[in-house]
Design an enzyme around this catalytic site. Structure first.
Site, mmCIF file in Angstrom:
data_model
loop_
_atom_site.group_PDB
_atom_site.id
_atom_site.type_symbol
_atom_site.label_atom_id
_atom_site.label_comp_id
_atom_site.label_asym_id
_atom_site.label_seq_id
_atom_site.Cartn_x
_atom_site.Cartn_y
_atom_site.Cartn_z
ATOM 1 N N SER A 138 0.812 -1.219 0.000
ATOM 2 C CA SER A 138 0.000 0.000 0.000
ATOM 3 C C SER A 138 0.847 1.272 0.000
ATOM 4 O O SER A 138 1.913 1.329 0.630
ATOM 5 C CB SER A 138 -0.884 0.001 1.253
ATOM 6 N N GLU A 140 0.156 3.653 1.720
ATOM 7 C CA GLU A 140 0.216 4.096 3.122
ATOM 8 C C GLU A 140 1.599 3.861 3.714
ATOM 9 O O GLU A 140 1.979 4.523 4.676
ATOM 10 C CB GLU A 140 -0.823 3.333 3.959
ATOM 11 N N TYR A 162 -1.737 0.169 10.749
ATOM 12 C CA TYR A 162 -1.999 -0.489 9.454
ATOM 13 C C TYR A 162 -0.775 -0.387 8.551
ATOM 14 O O TYR A 162 -0.323 -1.384 7.973
ATOM 15 C CB TYR A 162 -3.217 0.171 8.797
HETATM 16 P P1 NAP Z 1 -11.669 -4.266 1.643
HETATM 17 O O1 NAP Z 1 -12.781 -3.901 0.734
HETATM 18 O O2 NAP Z 1 -11.664 -3.756 3.035
HETATM 19 O O3 NAP Z 1 -11.608 -5.870 1.687
HETATM 20 C C1 NAP Z 1 -10.830 -6.541 2.633
HETATM 21 C C2 NAP Z 1 -11.083 -8.026 2.513
HETATM 22 O O4 NAP Z 1 -10.305 -8.721 3.503
HETATM 23 C C3 NAP Z 1 -12.546 -8.445 2.760
HETATM 24 O O5 NAP Z 1 -12.868 -9.499 1.891
HETATM 25 C C4 NAP Z 1 -12.503 -8.930 4.201
HETATM 26 O O6 NAP Z 1 -13.525 -9.863 4.503
HETATM 27 C C5 NAP Z 1 -11.148 -9.621 4.200
HETATM 28 N N1 NAP Z 1 -10.655 -9.864 5.553
HETATM 29 C C6 NAP Z 1 -10.592 -8.977 6.590
HETATM 30 N N2 NAP Z 1 -10.106 -9.584 7.685
HETATM 31 C C7 NAP Z 1 -9.862 -10.862 7.345
HETATM 32 C C8 NAP Z 1 -9.377 -11.981 8.048
HETATM 33 N N3 NAP Z 1 -9.044 -11.924 9.350
HETATM 34 N N4 NAP Z 1 -9.261 -13.166 7.393
HETATM 35 C C9 NAP Z 1 -9.608 -13.253 6.095
HETATM 36 N N5 NAP Z 1 -10.087 -12.244 5.370
HETATM 37 C C10 NAP Z 1 -10.202 -11.057 5.987
HETATM 38 O O7 NAP Z 1 -10.266 -3.874 1.010
HETATM 39 P P2 NAP Z 1 -9.907 -3.485 -0.520
HETATM 40 O O8 NAP Z 1 -10.086 -2.029 -0.692
HETATM 41 O O9 NAP Z 1 -10.563 -4.445 -1.430
HETATM 42 O O10 NAP Z 1 -8.334 -3.726 -0.500
HETATM 43 C C11 NAP Z 1 -7.776 -5.000 -0.830
HETATM 44 C C12 NAP Z 1 -6.358 -5.086 -0.290
HETATM 45 O O11 NAP Z 1 -5.569 -4.059 -0.862
HETATM 46 C C13 NAP Z 1 -6.225 -4.906 1.216
HETATM 47 O O12 NAP Z 1 -5.136 -5.701 1.646
HETATM 48 C C14 NAP Z 1 -5.869 -3.432 1.384
HETATM 49 O O13 NAP Z 1 -5.180 -3.237 2.591
HETATM 50 C C15 NAP Z 1 -5.004 -3.244 0.174
HETATM 51 N N6 NAP Z 1 -4.966 -1.886 -0.392
HETATM 52 C C16 NAP Z 1 -6.117 -1.251 -0.721
HETATM 53 C C17 NAP Z 1 -6.073 0.004 -1.334
HETATM 54 C C18 NAP Z 1 -7.335 0.734 -1.722
HETATM 55 O O14 NAP Z 1 -7.247 1.950 -1.966
HETATM 56 N N7 NAP Z 1 -8.470 0.077 -1.832
HETATM 57 C C19 NAP Z 1 -4.823 0.589 -1.609
HETATM 58 C C20 NAP Z 1 -3.662 -0.101 -1.267
HETATM 59 C C21 NAP Z 1 -3.742 -1.363 -0.680
HETATM 60 P P3 NAP Z 1 -14.995 -9.376 5.048
HETATM 61 O O15 NAP Z 1 -15.808 -9.084 3.805
HETATM 62 O O16 NAP Z 1 -15.465 -10.550 5.804
HETATM 63 O O17 NAP Z 1 -14.758 -8.150 5.888
HETATM 64 N N1 GDD Z 2 -12.412 7.293 6.207
HETATM 65 C C1 GDD Z 2 -12.544 8.619 6.362
HETATM 66 N N2 GDD Z 2 -13.705 9.118 6.895
HETATM 67 N N3 GDD Z 2 -11.533 9.428 5.983
HETATM 68 C C2 GDD Z 2 -11.713 10.762 6.108
HETATM 69 C C3 GDD Z 2 -12.880 11.322 6.631
HETATM 70 C C4 GDD Z 2 -13.928 10.456 7.051
HETATM 71 O O1 GDD Z 2 -14.978 10.866 7.514
HETATM 72 N N4 GDD Z 2 -12.747 12.677 6.611
HETATM 73 C C5 GDD Z 2 -11.551 12.946 6.102
HETATM 74 N N5 GDD Z 2 -10.911 11.795 5.803
HETATM 75 C C6 GDD Z 2 -9.541 11.687 5.256
HETATM 76 C C7 GDD Z 2 -8.616 10.775 6.048
HETATM 77 O O2 GDD Z 2 -8.105 11.450 7.191
HETATM 78 C C8 GDD Z 2 -7.563 10.464 4.991
HETATM 79 O O3 GDD Z 2 -6.592 11.466 4.966
HETATM 80 C C9 GDD Z 2 -8.335 10.516 3.667
HETATM 81 O O4 GDD Z 2 -9.605 11.110 3.975
HETATM 82 C C10 GDD Z 2 -8.569 9.150 3.025
HETATM 83 O O5 GDD Z 2 -9.110 8.285 3.992
HETATM 84 P P1 GDD Z 2 -9.679 6.831 3.597
HETATM 85 O O6 GDD Z 2 -10.653 6.938 2.496
HETATM 86 O O7 GDD Z 2 -10.109 6.164 4.855
HETATM 87 O O8 GDD Z 2 -8.395 6.103 2.945
HETATM 88 P P2 GDD Z 2 -6.891 6.002 3.445
HETATM 89 O O9 GDD Z 2 -6.068 6.829 2.508
HETATM 90 O O10 GDD Z 2 -6.742 6.237 4.881
HETATM 91 O O11 GDD Z 2 -6.586 4.449 3.201
HETATM 92 C C11 GDD Z 2 -7.014 3.787 2.013
HETATM 93 O O12 GDD Z 2 -5.989 3.844 1.056
HETATM 94 C C12 GDD Z 2 -4.775 3.172 1.406
HETATM 95 C C13 GDD Z 2 -3.782 3.357 0.251
HETATM 96 O O13 GDD Z 2 -3.140 4.599 0.394
HETATM 97 C C14 GDD Z 2 -7.363 2.349 2.392
HETATM 98 O O14 GDD Z 2 -7.972 1.725 1.286
HETATM 99 C C15 GDD Z 2 -6.120 1.544 2.767
HETATM 100 O O15 GDD Z 2 -6.463 0.177 2.917
HETATM 101 C C16 GDD Z 2 -5.094 1.681 1.640
HETATM 102 O O16 GDD Z 2 -3.916 0.981 1.934
#
Ligand code: NAP
Ligand code: GDD
Length: 339
Positions: A138, A140, A162
């Site tokens: 990520s 992050e 995280y």
């Molecule tokens: P998401 O929608 O939160 O999905 C997470 C998945 O992990 C869900 O299927 C969840 O199952 C499963 N999970 C959670 N805890 C688990 C456990 N203990 N054992 C097995 N499965 C578990 O996340 P996403 O946005 O699709 O992201 C996919 C991956 O990419 C994650 O690893 C995230 O950290 C990473 N990532 C995401 C982003 C982004 O912007 N979306 C960016 C960079 C990296 P449930 O449905 O049961 O909760």
């Molecule tokens: N969730 C959330 N809720 N975020 C908020 C809010 C709110 O009400 N208001 C402001 N924010 C700001 C957060 O402080 C952060 O700076 C930004 O919005 C994005 O927050 P999220 O959408 O929760 O995403 P994230 O950047 O913290 O994390 C996501 O992206 C990562 C990759 O950079 C997640 O998908 C992570 O799993 C992933 O790794």
């Protein structure tokens, strides 16, 4: 829980996190490509398979599900034995950054140790058959980044439990590549969104609330830090990059991003502009939604992915906001109609 598939395909893939945003799109992509797709699903007290419902039709399921949990080594080993995947896409995680501050140990167990458990099981499986491993790293991990834009050489400076757990998983993935010769790649994905994005992440929280406000179903939207800057892409574009990484001659680590950054405020303004709403009237800042430590600016340089994988993002920021707003407006209309 095992839903039997009728068709057989030559290549088997296992997706952890198949019920999540990315897992569901990746399952769509791999089914489309003719893979025999398996998913690990954890036990939940209510249904968690909404995003993959269309792949689970009772009379002709397109994927096979196995019960397992990243916290449970024996279940991981069993799922690998049952599915015998040629490609493992490890997407399962406690993926919410803010929640990781309130559940740091749980997050570390699932994200850091969970990845290690899966890698160890993959190394065992690789003794008997070909296995390739994708790890969902990520942006992050860059945290309070020292350089802009961030690329594969930018130092990590994680700012949350995280992100620290993801740094551990990233290095373990490389370690298993170097120590055991496992074909293991890290996708360093920047934020990516879609209509399937979880409702607690800021983009989806905004588009869903704005659509409901437009239809009179909600009055206010509470948000935290509007100044944070993120590099937001479209999840469907990004799962293609995951697949491409496992089709290469050798494993590697790749940034996947758009090389553009926008503030949360810009996302909010664009959403409200599309719906002809005034944020001033509806948005309230809530201090409890600020994080103990914040990642101020993410912007990814994806030139390595473009050069090696032939990948680049196809969806612009404004297209992304529009497609999410349209999808949530449809949902809100159904809700308003009592659906
Ligand atoms: P998401 O929608 O939160 O999905 C997470 C998945 O992990 C869900 O299927 C969840 O199952 C499963 N999970 C959670 N805890 C688990 C456990 N203990 N054992 C097995 N499965 C578990 O996340 P996403 O946005 O699709 O992201 C996919 C991956 O990419 C994650 O690893 C995230 O950290 C990473 N990532 C995401 C982003 C982004 O912007 N979306 C960016 C960079 C990296 P449930 O449905 O049961 O909760
Ligand atoms: N969730 C959330 N809720 N975020 C908020 C809010 C709110 O009400 N208001 C402001 N924010 C700001 C957060 O402080 C952060 O700076 C930004 O919005 C994005 O927050 P999220 O959408 O929760 O995403 P994230 O950047 O913290 O994390 C996501 O992206 C990562 C990759 O950079 C997640 O998908 C992570 O799993 C992933 O790794």
């Amino acid at each position: 829980m095992t839903a039997l598939k009728t068709a057989t395909a030559s290549k088997r893939a296992l997706i952890t996190g198949i019920t999540g945003q990315d897992g569901s799109y990746l399952a769509d992509l791999l089914v489309e490509k003719g893979y025999d797709v398996h998913g690990m699903v954890r036990r939940t007290s209510s249904v968690s398979t909404q995003r993959i419902e269309h792949l689970l039709a009772w009379n002709q399921p397109k994927i096979t599900l196995h019960t397992g949990d990243l916290g449970d080594t024996t279940s991981i080993q069993r799922v690998l034995k049952e599915s015998q995947p040629h490609e493992i896409y490890h997407l399962g995680a406690q993926s919410h950054v803010h929640h990781s501050f309130t559940q740091p140990l749980y997050t570390a167990d699932v994200v850091a140790l969970g990845t290690l458990r899966l890698l160890e099981a993959a190394v065992q499986l690789a003794k008997t058959q070909e296995v390739r491993f994708y790890n969902a790293a990520s942006s992050e991990m860059f945290g309070d980044a020292t350089l802009v834009p961030q690329n594969e050489a930018t130092p990590f400076n994680p700012r949350s439990p995280y992100a620290c757990a993801k740094v551990f998983a990233y290095h373990q993935t490389i370690n298993h590549r170097e120590a055991y010769g496992l074909f293991a790649s890290n996708g360093i994905l920047f934020n990516h969104e879609s209509p399937r994005r979880g409702e607690q992440f800021v983009t989806r929280k905004i588009t869903l609330a704005a659509a409901r406000i437009k239809l009179g179903l909600q009055e206010k939207l509470e948000l935290g830090n509007l100044d944070a800057q993120r590099d937001w892409g479209y999840a469907w574009d990004y799962v293609n990059a995951m697949w491409l990484m496992l089709q290469q001659k050798s494993p590697g680590d790749y940034v996947v991003a758009t090389n553009e950054t926008h503030t949360v405020r810009e996302f909010l303004d664009e959403t409200f502009r599309l719906l002809d709403l005034d944020p001033e009237k509806h948005v309230k800042i809530n201090q409890s939604l600020f994080r103990p430590s914040e990642v101020p600016l993410l912007k990814g340089d994806y030139s390595k992915a473009e050069k090696d994988l032939g990948w680049k993002p196809k969806t612009t920021f404004t297209q992304l906001v529009k497609l999410m707003v349209e999808a949530d407006l449809d949902l809100a209309r159904k809700e308003a109609a009592g659906g």
